[in-house]
Design a protein around this motif. Structure first.
Motif, PDB file in Angstrom:
ATOM      1  N   ARG A  55      25.911  12.719  -2.392  1.00 33.81           N
ATOM      2  CA  ARG A  55      25.945  11.818  -2.052  1.00 33.81           C
ATOM      3  C   ARG A  55      25.020  10.522  -3.109  1.00 33.81           C
ATOM      4  NH1 ARG A  55      21.789  11.744   3.171  1.00 33.81           N
ATOM      5  NH2 ARG A  55      21.129  11.618   1.219  1.00 33.81           N
ATOM      6  N   ARG A  56      25.405  10.089  -3.455  1.00 32.55           N
ATOM      7  CA  ARG A  56      24.334   8.470  -4.058  1.00 32.55           C
ATOM      8  C   ARG A  56      23.546   8.788  -4.062  1.00 32.55           C
ATOM      9  NH1 ARG A  56      28.441   4.045  -0.944  1.00 32.55           N
ATOM     10  NH2 ARG A  56      26.558   3.638   0.559  1.00 32.55           N
ATOM     11  N   ASN A  57      22.563   8.310  -4.772  1.00 35.45           N
ATOM     12  CA  ASN A  57      20.612   8.525  -4.569  1.00 35.45           C
ATOM     13  C   ASN A  57      20.245   6.772  -4.058  1.00 35.45           C
ATOM     14  OD1 ASN A  57      18.890   9.736  -3.551  1.00 35.45           O
ATOM     15  ND2 ASN A  57      18.340  10.441  -5.723  1.00 35.45           N
ATOM     16  N   VAL A  58      20.928   5.797  -4.445  1.00 35.00           N
ATOM     17  CA  VAL A  58      20.699   4.704  -4.327  1.00 35.00           C
ATOM     18  C   VAL A  58      21.781   4.195  -3.338  1.00 35.00           C
ATOM     19  CG1 VAL A  58      20.701   5.364  -6.456  1.00 35.00           C
ATOM     20  CG2 VAL A  58      22.641   4.426  -6.736  1.00 35.00           C
ATOM     21  N   GLU A  59      21.071   2.130  -2.989  1.00 34.51           N
ATOM     22  CA  GLU A  59      22.200   1.772  -2.467  1.00 34.51           C
ATOM     23  C   GLU A  59      22.914   0.828  -2.730  1.00 34.51           C
ATOM     24  OE1 GLU A  59      22.932   1.435   1.006  1.00 34.51           O
ATOM     25  OE2 GLU A  59      21.793   3.719   1.024  1.00 34.51           O
ATOM     26  N   GLY A  60      21.856   0.313  -3.477  1.00 33.62           N
ATOM     27  CA  GLY A  60      22.658  -0.733  -5.053  1.00 33.62           C
ATOM     28  C   GLY A  60      21.624  -0.962  -6.584  1.00 33.62           C
ATOM     29  N   VAL A  61      22.287  -1.335  -7.634  1.00 33.70           N
ATOM     30  CA  VAL A  61      21.447  -1.790  -8.584  1.00 33.70           C
ATOM     31  C   VAL A  61      22.522  -3.170  -8.945  1.00 33.70           C
ATOM     32  CG1 VAL A  61      22.704  -0.534 -10.976  1.00 33.70           C
ATOM     33  CG2 VAL A  61      22.268   1.024  -9.790  1.00 33.70           C
ATOM     34  N   ASP A  82      15.305 -12.404 -21.762  1.00 36.88           N
ATOM     35  CA  ASP A  82      15.116 -11.660 -23.119  1.00 36.88           C
ATOM     36  C   ASP A  82      15.363 -10.450 -22.961  1.00 36.88           C
ATOM     37  OD1 ASP A  82      14.532 -13.958 -22.723  1.00 36.88           O
ATOM     38  OD2 ASP A  82      12.329 -14.149 -22.165  1.00 36.88           O
ATOM     39  N   GLU A  83      15.425  -9.291 -21.815  1.00 35.76           N
ATOM     40  CA  GLU A  83      16.041  -7.814 -22.245  1.00 35.76           C
ATOM     41  C   GLU A  83      16.925  -7.669 -21.050  1.00 35.76           C
ATOM     42  OE1 GLU A  83      12.500  -5.093 -20.922  1.00 35.76           O
ATOM     43  OE2 GLU A  83      11.962  -6.953 -22.555  1.00 35.76           O
ATOM     44  N   LEU A  84      17.403  -6.470 -20.972  1.00 37.09           N
ATOM     45  CA  LEU A  84      18.396  -5.429 -20.388  1.00 37.09           C
ATOM     46  C   LEU A  84      17.076  -5.471 -19.218  1.00 37.09           C
ATOM     47  CD1 LEU A  84      20.721  -5.121 -18.806  1.00 37.09           C
ATOM     48  CD2 LEU A  84      20.814  -2.653 -20.697  1.00 37.09           C
ATOM     49  N   ALA A  85      17.725  -5.502 -18.156  1.00 34.08           N
ATOM     50  CA  ALA A  85      16.694  -5.354 -17.000  1.00 34.08           C
ATOM     51  C   ALA A  85      17.819  -4.653 -15.562  1.00 34.08           C
ATOM     52  CB  ALA A  85      16.098  -6.002 -16.164  1.00 34.08           C
ATOM     53  N   ILE A  86      17.683  -3.645 -15.078  1.00 35.23           N
ATOM     54  CA  ILE A  86      18.288  -2.699 -14.127  1.00 35.23           C
ATOM     55  C   ILE A  86      17.347  -2.528 -13.066  1.00 35.23           C
ATOM     56  CG2 ILE A  86      19.690  -0.898 -13.481  1.00 35.23           C
ATOM     57  CD1 ILE A  86      21.100  -1.081 -16.487  1.00 35.23           C
ATOM     58  N   ASP A  87      17.476  -2.576 -11.944  1.00 31.09           N
ATOM     59  CA  ASP A  87      16.913  -2.690 -10.529  1.00 31.09           C
ATOM     60  C   ASP A  87      18.284  -1.782  -9.932  1.00 31.09           C
ATOM     61  OD1 ASP A  87      14.872  -2.319  -8.674  1.00 31.09           O
ATOM     62  OD2 ASP A  87      15.891  -4.586  -7.487  1.00 31.09           O
TER      63      ASP A  87
END
Length: 118
Positions: free
Chosen positions: A73-79, A85-90
């Motif tokens: 099962r996925r562990n996340v609701e969204g990405v 200035d830099e790559l950011a992943i929430d």
């Protein structure tokens, strides 16, 4: 988790489809059949997504022919990905309440049924 690695994993063919399909627990075979993904590729994507914490092993269930089957099962609701200035992943993780309810239900369903002898 490193942002570039997560983005690379999400960019792999079928990764997003697997995450979308695993809102409810699914086995690799179910995912392969439902999404028309070769089974070997499906296992590779599952391993990558699990390695980066986006997918989790939810349970080992017993099949009709008495074999253990892993369900994910996925562990996340969204990405969310932001380029600045830099790559950011929430990464928005699944609700803690949802995880606790799932765990409580799983532990209750694993206990043998009580029978009273009268």
């Amino acid at each position: 988790m490193a942002s570039v690695d997560v983005l690379r994993t999400l960019g792999n063919k079928y990764s997003a489809e697997i995450l979308e399909a695993t809102g409810e627990p699914r086995s690799a075979q179910e995912l392969s059949d439902e999404l028309d993904i070769p089974i070997a590729t499906c296992y590779r994507r599952i391993d990558e997504l699990t390695e980066h914490g986006l997918l989790e092993l939810h349970d080992n269930v017993l099949s009709e022919d008495r074999r253990r089957i892993k369900v994910y099962r996925r562990n996340v609701e969204g990405v969310r990905v932001a380029f600045g200035d830099e790559l950011a992943i929430d990464v928005e993780e699944r609700s803690t309440v949802t995880n606790k309810l799932d765990e409580a239900w799983r532990s209750l369903s694993e206990k043998p049924a009580c029978t009273s002898s009268s």
